[in-house]
Design an enzyme around this catalytic site. Structure first.
Site, PDB file in Angstrom:
ATOM      1  N   ARG A  48       0.851  -1.202   0.000  1.00 60.60           N
ATOM      2  CA  ARG A  48       0.000   0.000   0.000  1.00 60.60           C
ATOM      3  C   ARG A  48       0.881   1.245   0.000  1.00 60.60           C
ATOM      4  O   ARG A  48       1.497   1.583   1.018  1.00 60.60           O
ATOM      5  CB  ARG A  48      -0.926   0.000   1.218  1.00 60.60           C
ATOM      6  N   ASP A 108      -4.643   3.014  14.079  1.00 58.35           N
ATOM      7  CA  ASP A 108      -3.759   3.578  13.062  1.00 58.35           C
ATOM      8  C   ASP A 108      -4.323   4.921  12.639  1.00 58.35           C
ATOM      9  O   ASP A 108      -5.254   5.437  13.284  1.00 58.35           O
ATOM     10  CB  ASP A 108      -3.573   2.597  11.891  1.00 58.35           C
TER      11      ASP A 108
HETATM   12  C1  ACO Z   1      -7.624   0.756   9.239  1.00 52.53           C
HETATM   13  C2  ACO Z   1      -6.423   0.262   8.530  1.00 52.53           C
HETATM   14  O1  ACO Z   1      -5.804   0.969   7.801  1.00 52.53           O
HETATM   15  S1  ACO Z   1      -5.936  -1.309   8.892  1.00 52.53           S
HETATM   16  C3  ACO Z   1      -4.331  -1.477   8.193  1.00 52.53           C
HETATM   17  C4  ACO Z   1      -3.301  -0.807   8.980  1.00 52.53           C
HETATM   18  N1  ACO Z   1      -3.143  -1.371  10.303  1.00 52.53           N
HETATM   19  C5  ACO Z   1      -2.367  -2.445  10.508  1.00 52.53           C
HETATM   20  O2  ACO Z   1      -1.755  -2.902   9.590  1.00 52.53           O
HETATM   21  C6  ACO Z   1      -2.292  -3.040  11.886  1.00 52.53           C
HETATM   22  C7  ACO Z   1      -1.047  -3.834  12.065  1.00 52.53           C
HETATM   23  N2  ACO Z   1      -0.915  -4.335  13.416  1.00 52.53           N
HETATM   24  C8  ACO Z   1       0.009  -3.880  14.255  1.00 52.53           C
HETATM   25  O3  ACO Z   1       0.759  -2.977  13.936  1.00 52.53           O
HETATM   26  C9  ACO Z   1       0.135  -4.561  15.582  1.00 52.53           C
HETATM   27  O4  ACO Z   1      -0.576  -5.757  15.600  1.00 52.53           O
HETATM   28  C10 ACO Z   1      -0.353  -3.734  16.791  1.00 52.53           C
HETATM   29  C11 ACO Z   1       0.442  -2.431  16.856  1.00 52.53           C
HETATM   30  C12 ACO Z   1      -1.816  -3.421  16.678  1.00 52.53           C
HETATM   31  C13 ACO Z   1      -0.091  -4.550  18.044  1.00 52.53           C
HETATM   32  O5  ACO Z   1       1.276  -4.845  18.058  1.00 52.53           O
HETATM   33  P1  ACO Z   1       2.013  -5.463  19.326  1.00 52.53           P
HETATM   34  O6  ACO Z   1       1.579  -4.753  20.553  1.00 52.53           O
HETATM   35  O7  ACO Z   1       3.470  -5.496  19.011  1.00 52.53           O
HETATM   36  O8  ACO Z   1       1.452  -6.906  19.369  1.00 52.53           O
HETATM   37  P2  ACO Z   1       2.023  -8.135  20.145  1.00 52.53           P
HETATM   38  O9  ACO Z   1       2.939  -7.719  21.242  1.00 52.53           O
HETATM   39  O10 ACO Z   1       0.866  -8.983  20.509  1.00 52.53           O
HETATM   40  O11 ACO Z   1       2.855  -8.883  19.017  1.00 52.53           O
HETATM   41  C14 ACO Z   1       3.273 -10.212  19.156  1.00 52.53           C
HETATM   42  C15 ACO Z   1       4.140 -10.544  17.962  1.00 52.53           C
HETATM   43  O12 ACO Z   1       3.361 -10.432  16.783  1.00 52.53           O
HETATM   44  C16 ACO Z   1       3.982  -9.526  15.890  1.00 52.53           C
HETATM   45  N3  ACO Z   1       2.945  -8.789  15.187  1.00 52.53           N
HETATM   46  C17 ACO Z   1       1.887  -8.130  15.717  1.00 52.53           C
HETATM   47  N4  ACO Z   1       1.130  -7.613  14.738  1.00 52.53           N
HETATM   48  C18 ACO Z   1       1.722  -7.954  13.577  1.00 52.53           C
HETATM   49  C19 ACO Z   1       1.385  -7.715  12.217  1.00 52.53           C
HETATM   50  N5  ACO Z   1       0.302  -7.027  11.882  1.00 52.53           N
HETATM   51  N6  ACO Z   1       2.211  -8.210  11.280  1.00 52.53           N
HETATM   52  C20 ACO Z   1       3.310  -8.921  11.618  1.00 52.53           C
HETATM   53  N7  ACO Z   1       3.665  -9.188  12.892  1.00 52.53           N
HETATM   54  C21 ACO Z   1       2.866  -8.702  13.859  1.00 52.53           C
HETATM   55  C22 ACO Z   1       4.818  -8.627  16.751  1.00 52.53           C
HETATM   56  O13 ACO Z   1       5.854  -8.027  15.985  1.00 52.53           O
HETATM   57  C23 ACO Z   1       5.316  -9.611  17.794  1.00 52.53           C
HETATM   58  O14 ACO Z   1       6.366 -10.347  17.226  1.00 52.53           O
HETATM   59  P3  ACO Z   1       7.508 -11.072  18.138  1.00 52.53           P
HETATM   60  O15 ACO Z   1       6.795 -11.966  19.097  1.00 52.53           O
HETATM   61  O16 ACO Z   1       8.335 -11.804  17.151  1.00 52.53           O
HETATM   62  O17 ACO Z   1       8.245  -9.968  18.838  1.00 52.53           O
HETATM   63  O1  LIG Z   2      -7.668   1.193   5.491  1.00 54.01           O
HETATM   64  C1  LIG Z   2      -8.586   0.620   5.976  1.00 54.01           C
HETATM   65  C2  LIG Z   2      -9.610   1.221   6.786  1.00 54.01           C
HETATM   66  O2  LIG Z   2     -10.435   0.481   7.328  1.00 54.01           O
HETATM   67  O3  LIG Z   2      -9.594   2.455   6.893  1.00 54.01           O
END
Ligand code: ACO
Ligand SMILES: O=CC(=O)O
Length: 532
Positions: A166, A448
């Site tokens: 994206r 986010d």
């Molecule tokens: C509305 C929109 O635009 S949606 C699209 C944009 N939003 C996203 O992409 C959300 C992505 N998600 C994230 O960034 C995270 O899940 C968060 C910030 C919400 C939570 O993150 P954390 O607090 O670090 O979660 P947590 O501690 O449970 O993570 C556990 C493990 O999973 C990993 N992890 C968590 N979320 C993700 C993810 N989305 N992708 C890859 N790995 C992840 C962490 O890096 C961590 O790895 P590790 O154990 O090897 O250190």
């Molecule tokens: O980018 C996704 C959204 O739900 O906003």
């Protein structure tokens, strides 16, 4: 290392710091493509942004959107998008996340079918994040991405998710790169660098350059992306139609042009996604001055609200009619550590969300965390069985009118807890963003830029709308919000990791300015970007 290490095309200037390894991304040939696309398309981007401003003025004055009469023939036509490549046929679960190196590895290994890697809303677009993100993409595409952290080694599994990128939306500039003295489009910068370095490698490995396109407001904006794809394919010697893009329908105006957006991109389309959080934000933004418009507490505005249901069903029907995948949006729920009961409620929420989308006919849906992949996959498999998708599930029964898309309910309750929640999330998110992290867990939800936009725009609107009244009868006012800001800042400083840092104090100042000023900031990331 300095900028002089790079060979820049004539007329280009780079002001960002050149760290070791950046020269491999900012090569003269890659930058030549950035410059060429920028010169060719920047004036159209600016025109389209100006069209947004004019349209917003008309909406502020009371105009309401409708399906376009001039494109009725496209909606009525019997056309389909070009065949979907094998690598994008099965997208039951798509994980998303910022372009951070560890998260890229974890997401690709998560067991999801595809992975939307994000230069946009879950990423603070500072120079380092953007260029490090490109390095991460380069290594991910070649299967060499690896790292060590806290004694743990990270590398890719044999089987990984299909990568989908994206880039930033049309409103965001890349201020560290100037062409002919002007900032360029962040989206073109992200797209061009990714394409230059990776498209051929991806094709050689059996996939291709696949994208998610955010925040568009019209089919003309989709046409701009399409023209960029065509020129880039020519420049790189790739067959036309190589690029595939899924458009996030995440603005209320785009909801009235879904057929047209697919049509513009029909040689390059891989469907639509219901970007629900930005969609809610867009509804608030576009009708912010409408005396009849006022949504309830953020937590009450769900996918079963009438206007959200209408949008989700219309998207599904539109995609499948055109042989295009329909991908569901993001449940912002994430696993809750150390509280099994709350965690079970959260997991139940994700299950319901994916079950509803799958039963409606969606081909897949988004999750925010690797801990949700299996659960979401189970819900899609229950409906799809062994099929990779259910594009054959047409929905002739679905009829959605303009009035249904604009049926903005619920309006109640608006509560003090809901107001404080919005202020708290707003300050916490802005502070984290300024500190370089564009995606954070707050109160057990993924936050986010899109979710934070809802929080801050609701506060702005509740102050101004006569319907912005708490359920106990008190009117939401600027003074009420100003009084709550220091109280919520103190909670954020206590709760947020690194919350005692300077960015949270600055976030509270920006939040106050954004929510109490008469001027509505078009995107919260625009003033923030000037601070980093
Ligand atoms: C509305 C929109 O635009 S949606 C699209 C944009 N939003 C996203 O992409 C959300 C992505 N998600 C994230 O960034 C995270 O899940 C968060 C910030 C919400 C939570 O993150 P954390 O607090 O670090 O979660 P947590 O501690 O449970 O993570 C556990 C493990 O999973 C990993 N992890 C968590 N979320 C993700 C993810 N989305 N992708 C890859 N790995 C992840 C962490 O890096 C961590 O790895 P590790 O154990 O090897 O250190
Ligand atoms: O980018 C996704 C959204 O739900 O906003």
């Amino acid at each position: 290392m300095t900028q002089s290490t790079l060979t820049l095309p004539a007329g280009m200037e780079i002001t960002g710091k050149i760290k070791p390894g950046y020269e491999n991304i900012l090569t003269s040939e890659a930058l030549a493509l950035v410059a060429k696309l920028s010169r060719e398309f920047e004036s159209r981007r600016q025109q389209l942004l100006a069209v947004r401003v004019e349209r917003a003025k008309r909406l502020d004055a009371g105009e309401r959107p409708d399906f376009l009469p001039e494109t009725a023939h496209i909606r009525a036509g019997d056309w389909k998008v070009a065949p979907i490549p094998k690598a994008l046929e099965c997208r039951r679960v798509e994980i998303t996340g910022p372009v951070d190196r560890k998260m890229v590895i974890n997401a690709l290994n998560s067991g999801a079918d595809s992975y939307m890697t994000d230069f946009e809303d879950s990423n603070t677009p500072n120079w380092e994040n953007q260029i490090d993100g490109q390095i991460n993409m380069f290594d991910a595409v070649r299967g060499t991405i690896a790292m060590e952290q806290n004694g743990k080694s990270y590398k890719l599994n044999d089987k990984v998710a299909t990568l989908v990128v994206r880039p930033r939306g049309w409103h965001l500039d890349e201020k560290h790169v100037l062409v002919d003295g002007k900032r360029i489009s962040g989206g073109i910068f992200d797209f061009a660098l990714f394409m230059f370095h990776n498209a051929k490698e991806q094709l050689a490995r059996g996939a291709g350059p696949y994208f998610y396109l955010p925040k568009m407001e019209s089919h003309l904006e989709a046409r701009l992306w399409n023209d960029i794809f065509v020129m880039t394919q020519n420049e790189l010697g790739l067959p036309q139609g190589t690029v595939k893009a899924t458009v996030l329908i995440e603005t209320i105006l785009a909801a009235f042009e879904m057929d047209e957006i697919l049509y513009e991109l029909r040689e390059h389309s891989s469907g639509l996604n219901a970007g629900r959080w930005d969609y809610i934000f867009s509804c608030i933004k576009k009708f912010k001055l409408d005396k009849e418009f006022c949504l309830a507490d953020r937590a009450k505005v769900t996918m079963t609200a009438p206007f959200m249901r209408a949008y989700a069903l219309l998207l599904l029907k539109t995609c499948h009619k055109r042989n295009a995948p329909a991908i569901g949006g993001m449940a912002a729920l994430i696993p809750i550590k150390n509280d099994p009961e709350k965690n079970e409620v959260a997991m139940g929420g994700v299950r319901n969300d994916k079950a509803r989308d799958a039963t409606d006919g969606y081909d897949g849906g988004w999750v925010a965390h690797p801990g949700l992949v299996e659960l979401a996959m189970t819900e899609f498999k229950k409906v799809l069985g062994d099929k990779p998708n259910q594009i054959d599930k047409q929905r002739p029964d679905v009829e959605v009118t303009a009035a249904e898309l604009l049926d903005f309910k619920p309006e109640a309750p608006i509560t003090e807890a809901g107001l404080r929640y919005n202020i708290n999330v707003g300050i916490h998110y802005l502070g984290s963003w300024l500190a370089g992290n564009g995606c954070v867990p707050i109160h057990n939800l993924m936050e986010d830029a899109a979710t934070a936009e809802i929080s801050r725009s609701q506060v702005w609107q509740w102050i101004r709308s006569s319907k912005g009244t708490l359920e106990d009868g008190r009117k939401v006012t600027a003074d009420m919000v100003r009084a709550m800001i220091p109280e919520e800042l103190a909670k954020v400083q206590r709760d947020a990791p690194g919350g005692d840092g300077p960015t949270y104090v600055r976030a509270a100042e920006i939040f106050e300015e954004m929510s109490t000023s008469d001027q509505f900031a078009e995107f919260l990331t625009l003033p923030l970007y000037e601070e980093i």
